[in-house]
Design an enzyme around this catalytic site. Sequence first.
Site, short mmCIF file in Angstrom:
data_model
loop_
_atom_site.label_atom_id
_atom_site.label_comp_id
_atom_site.label_asym_id
_atom_site.label_seq_id
_atom_site.Cartn_x
_atom_site.Cartn_y
_atom_site.Cartn_z
CG ASP A 151 -48.42 30.89 75.62
OD1 ASP A 151 -49.27 29.99 75.71
OD2 ASP A 151 -47.36 30.77 74.99
CB VAL A 188 -44.36 28.38 84.54
CG1 VAL A 188 -45.68 29.04 84.20
CG2 VAL A 188 -44.06 27.21 83.60
CG ASN A 232 -52.92 24.20 79.94
OD1 ASN A 232 -53.34 23.05 79.90
ND2 ASN A 232 -52.50 24.84 78.85
CE1 TYR A 239 -46.21 16.33 79.30
CE2 TYR A 239 -47.34 14.20 79.27
CZ TYR A 239 -47.38 15.58 79.24
OH TYR A 239 -48.60 16.23 79.15
CE LYS A 278 -48.47 17.02 82.17
NZ LYS A 278 -49.09 18.33 82.46
#
Length: 263
Positions: free
Chosen positions: A50, A79, A105, A171, A175
């Site tokens: 995280d 990331v 995730n 978003y 995705k």
Amino acid sequence: MDLKTPEYVPGHGLLKGKSALITAAAGAGIGFSAATRAAEEGARAIVLSDIHPGRLEAAVDKLKADTGLQAVYGKIANVAVEADVQALVDFAEERLDGVDVLINNAGLGTSRPLIEMEDDEWNKVIDVTLNGTMRMTRYMMKVMKARGNGGVIVNNASVLGWRAQQEQCHYAAAKAGVMALTRCAAMEAAAFNVRINAVSPSIVLHPMLRKSASEELLAELEAKEAYGRAAQAWEVANVMMFLASDYSSYMTGEIVSCSSQRA
């Protein structure tokens, strides 16, 4: 039993003897639920990652206390930074004696009409949600290929990769990109026995979502679900465990919807 209040499903050894690396695993969302489920499904060791040091340390301690698994390690990583990605995978490879399962995730979302959205907001969501998944997948594929004993990557997509929702252009685009990345990377990874699939949730109520959407919108979205409720984070994690396990051995490049949305 009331279908609106599911009973928690006990572990069945789906990941017995395997190791897992999970990004964005601190807090109370899908990532930590996936880590919990992995431990309950018999994982031998887990690395959580995280960007929040305090929250990550608390997550590591909680996972150990909740599941009894002591081979749990935390590593700070962003990331959106290639050096962090490589350092994270290298750390996990060393601590876990090889990563069997990577769960991507990490993602970021906000709500904004496209005509009001600045480039910085668009780019940040794309960079974390899509590019971050790409970076993790790319380097993990390199490592798994060199190691020569296969592996599994599970990506977290969204039904917004298929369906339209106002104020979610960035978003949804990210995705949809994760879905396409999953399909194409899977075709390349099959040559060295690495499977790559994705889960596509509809709505899961957790603190991060409540920060980016109003309670009115969340209630509206829940009402569209067949059960009239959002999914529990562990219900999505269950699908991730299936995709990470040998039960899905013939599946690669697939996007599995985890949704009860009405047609």
